[in-house]
Design a protein around this motif. Sequence first.
Motif, PDB file in Angstrom:
ATOM      1  N   THR A  89      -7.363  44.105 -24.295  1.00  0.00           N
ATOM      2  CA  THR A  89      -7.731  42.880 -25.001  1.00  0.00           C
ATOM      3  C   THR A  89      -9.132  42.461 -24.563  1.00  0.00           C
ATOM      4  O   THR A  89      -9.717  43.092 -23.683  1.00  0.00           O
ATOM      5  CB  THR A  89      -6.685  41.777 -24.688  1.00  0.00           C
ATOM      6  OG1 THR A  89      -6.972  40.647 -25.499  1.00  0.00           O
ATOM      7  CG2 THR A  89      -6.688  41.373 -23.227  1.00  0.00           C
ATOM      8  N   ASP A  90      -9.641  41.415 -25.169  1.00  0.00           N
ATOM      9  CA  ASP A  90     -10.948  40.912 -24.761  1.00  0.00           C
ATOM     10  C   ASP A  90     -10.813  40.347 -23.339  1.00  0.00           C
ATOM     11  O   ASP A  90     -10.153  39.321 -23.128  1.00  0.00           O
ATOM     12  CB  ASP A  90     -11.385  39.831 -25.755  1.00  0.00           C
ATOM     13  CG  ASP A  90     -12.579  39.059 -25.245  1.00  0.00           C
ATOM     14  OD1 ASP A  90     -13.340  39.613 -24.437  1.00  0.00           O
ATOM     15  OD2 ASP A  90     -12.744  37.888 -25.654  1.00  0.00           O
ATOM     16  N   ALA A  91     -11.418  41.045 -22.379  1.00  0.00           N
ATOM     17  CA  ALA A  91     -11.171  40.723 -20.965  1.00  0.00           C
ATOM     18  C   ALA A  91     -11.581  39.291 -20.613  1.00  0.00           C
ATOM     19  O   ALA A  91     -10.848  38.568 -19.927  1.00  0.00           O
ATOM     20  CB  ALA A  91     -11.910  41.712 -20.075  1.00  0.00           C
ATOM     21  N   TYR A  92     -12.748  38.866 -21.082  1.00  0.00           N
ATOM     22  CA  TYR A  92     -13.215  37.517 -20.732  1.00  0.00           C
ATOM     23  C   TYR A  92     -12.356  36.461 -21.428  1.00  0.00           C
ATOM     24  O   TYR A  92     -11.987  35.446 -20.827  1.00  0.00           O
ATOM     25  CB  TYR A  92     -14.689  37.363 -21.109  1.00  0.00           C
ATOM     26  CG  TYR A  92     -15.602  38.222 -20.259  1.00  0.00           C
ATOM     27  CD1 TYR A  92     -15.965  37.839 -18.973  1.00  0.00           C
ATOM     28  CD2 TYR A  92     -16.074  39.443 -20.731  1.00  0.00           C
ATOM     29  CE1 TYR A  92     -16.785  38.637 -18.181  1.00  0.00           C
ATOM     30  CE2 TYR A  92     -16.900  40.249 -19.951  1.00  0.00           C
ATOM     31  CZ  TYR A  92     -17.244  39.845 -18.681  1.00  0.00           C
ATOM     32  OH  TYR A  92     -18.041  40.643 -17.905  1.00  0.00           O
ATOM     33  N   GLY A  93     -12.012  36.735 -22.695  1.00  0.00           N
ATOM     34  CA  GLY A  93     -11.155  35.799 -23.431  1.00  0.00           C
ATOM     35  C   GLY A  93      -9.787  35.678 -22.777  1.00  0.00           C
ATOM     36  O   GLY A  93      -9.188  34.607 -22.757  1.00  0.00           O
ATOM     37  N   MET A  94      -9.318  36.798 -22.236  1.00  0.00           N
ATOM     38  CA  MET A  94      -8.008  36.795 -21.577  1.00  0.00           C
ATOM     39  C   MET A  94      -7.993  35.819 -20.395  1.00  0.00           C
ATOM     40  O   MET A  94      -7.050  35.051 -20.222  1.00  0.00           O
ATOM     41  CB  MET A  94      -7.699  38.211 -21.106  1.00  0.00           C
ATOM     42  CG  MET A  94      -6.384  38.376 -20.403  1.00  0.00           C
ATOM     43  SD  MET A  94      -6.321  39.956 -19.522  1.00  0.00           S
ATOM     44  CE  MET A  94      -7.452  39.627 -18.157  1.00  0.00           C
ATOM     45  N   TRP A  95      -9.074  35.834 -19.593  1.00  0.00           N
ATOM     46  CA  TRP A  95      -9.129  34.912 -18.457  1.00  0.00           C
ATOM     47  C   TRP A  95      -9.163  33.465 -18.935  1.00  0.00           C
ATOM     48  O   TRP A  95      -8.539  32.583 -18.328  1.00  0.00           O
ATOM     49  CB  TRP A  95     -10.348  35.211 -17.572  1.00  0.00           C
ATOM     50  CG  TRP A  95     -10.083  36.362 -16.645  1.00  0.00           C
ATOM     51  CD1 TRP A  95     -10.590  37.613 -16.746  1.00  0.00           C
ATOM     52  CD2 TRP A  95      -9.225  36.358 -15.503  1.00  0.00           C
ATOM     53  NE1 TRP A  95     -10.103  38.409 -15.738  1.00  0.00           N
ATOM     54  CE2 TRP A  95      -9.262  37.664 -14.949  1.00  0.00           C
ATOM     55  CE3 TRP A  95      -8.419  35.408 -14.874  1.00  0.00           C
ATOM     56  CZ2 TRP A  95      -8.541  38.029 -13.818  1.00  0.00           C
ATOM     57  CZ3 TRP A  95      -7.701  35.768 -13.747  1.00  0.00           C
ATOM     58  CH2 TRP A  95      -7.764  37.058 -13.231  1.00  0.00           C
ATOM     59  N   ARG A  96      -9.895  33.212 -20.044  1.00  0.00           N
ATOM     60  CA  ARG A  96      -9.918  31.843 -20.590  1.00  0.00           C
ATOM     61  C   ARG A  96      -8.493  31.432 -20.966  1.00  0.00           C
ATOM     62  O   ARG A  96      -8.056  30.325 -20.691  1.00  0.00           O
ATOM     63  CB  ARG A  96     -10.836  31.771 -21.814  1.00  0.00           C
ATOM     64  CG  ARG A  96     -12.310  31.620 -21.453  1.00  0.00           C
ATOM     65  CD  ARG A  96     -13.136  31.208 -22.665  1.00  0.00           C
ATOM     66  NE  ARG A  96     -13.132  32.204 -23.713  1.00  0.00           N
ATOM     67  CZ  ARG A  96     -13.945  33.269 -23.747  1.00  0.00           C
ATOM     68  NH1 ARG A  96     -14.824  33.460 -22.778  1.00  0.00           N
ATOM     69  NH2 ARG A  96     -13.882  34.132 -24.743  1.00  0.00           N
TER      70      ARG A  96
END
Length: 494
Positions: A206-213
């Motif tokens: 998945t979108d790694a940065y979006g996942m953390w958000r």
Amino acid sequence: MEDVEAPATPTPGTLGKTVSPPPEPESTDPAVDHEEIEKLYEEAGHWDVNLGEETIHAKRIQGQFRRIKWYVASIYLLYFLGPYLRWDGRQAILFDIPARKNYLFGITIWPQDVWMLSLVLLTFFIALFTATALAGRVFCGYICWQTVWVDVYTWIEEKLEGHPAQRRALDKAPWSLRKFRIKAVKHSIWLTLSALTGITFTAYFTDAYGMWRDYFSLQGSFYIWVTPLPFLIGSYIGVGFMREQICFWLCPYARIQGVMTDPESILPAYDKGRGEPRGKISRDGSTKGDCIDCNLCVAVCPMGVDIRYGQQEGCITCGLCLDACDSVMEKVGRPTGLIRYMALVESGGKARLNILKRPRMMIYILILAGAMAGVVYGLVNLTPMKLTVIHDRQPLYIMLSDGSIQNGYTVKILNKTDNAATFKLSVSGVKDASVELLNENTTAPAGKMLTLTARVKVGADDAPKGVGSILFRVYSDGNPALDATYGSSFVGPK
Ligand code: SF4
Ligand code: SF4
């Protein structure tokens, strides 16, 4: 083929034949630091082989094989960094399952290219077989996720709880505030690392940065919450608690590796001819073998194996006992290599065969080369579009009222790019052939298949008698990379 596997429990091993003559009687060597040796006996002398009853707290010592293990382990840092790398403005490594696309830096791999995955898997397995035939469980000793993670987890344990004797004492001690604090910190770090392992795995999909958000805002899809769980549990329990028991009892590779080795495989082995009769080193220079029976080789073994009993199923070929014994040999002024990488044939006094004379190795190497060549070929020939042309079967041809011959075709165009593309079609190979598309829309959306119906018409005099060849070309004016040809047949009356 002779099986070199020996029992995991310490029974007399398979390397009992004489390798080199016992050393000459030694006199007391003033260079030997007997106090240090005494300390060694005290520290490691009580170490027992692993019978699966207690957690193994292996001693860590420096040495070349330990260094190699750390170098290899450091490659795993890339695993944690991988999802955050960017390439051409997007995630460099992304397995986008919903979109059925995989990104590997500049390369986009579509489901149609997944045949390469089977070759990658074949490469991995044959490389594993080759490594095992060469040097036993060397994959386990240096590369396996489980072994590397155990190394890291036990390193954390050592930093918090101290050396093995202190750890054993802490385990046995009654619960106190101090014990609770140390254990709480250790388990918190282990859990964090286990969670990070699972979250990192998820980030590849998945979108790694979006996942953390999403994590921080307690949102996101069900999958980003569930996918890390097996890794969290697996790492925390499998690595933190079960450790070498996984390698002994659960790993399928451990079960079958015995049939992949042969007497030519080099494995850590104790030179019994040089080491025996083992015995404590004395200050008066008693006549013993080179093994001073210090037990350090057992103390450092993460599997709890005593290699002096011969090659054993539990040995993961990590070489740490070689480091240990070499350090002891240096201390007592005897040649290093009492435990060394050695093939079974060498223990019988024979020379090892050249790799090229081992049929098994040659077969492995050939399959490996073929599989790797296939992967390279696939990567080099990845195209941004895929074209297929299917000739209509019913009818094979139509004779029009003016006598010309018409064939029907279904043209399938897969646009593998990230942008929509409008395609044109032309034919060649049959004199004066003209092509007509029955579809108004010739635009393929990004990542989608476009299906067109085409009619090719040829004058009566130019049509082949029976089956002839025709070449379709599909191209897009906006993107020169989107240009492909496909050979098909044109059928005329005989
Ligand atoms: S016996 Fe030696 S090589 Fe084998 S697992 Fe133990 S330390 Fe590693
Ligand atoms: S083999 Fe080496 S490390 Fe092991 S007990 Fe003997 S001297 Fe010590």
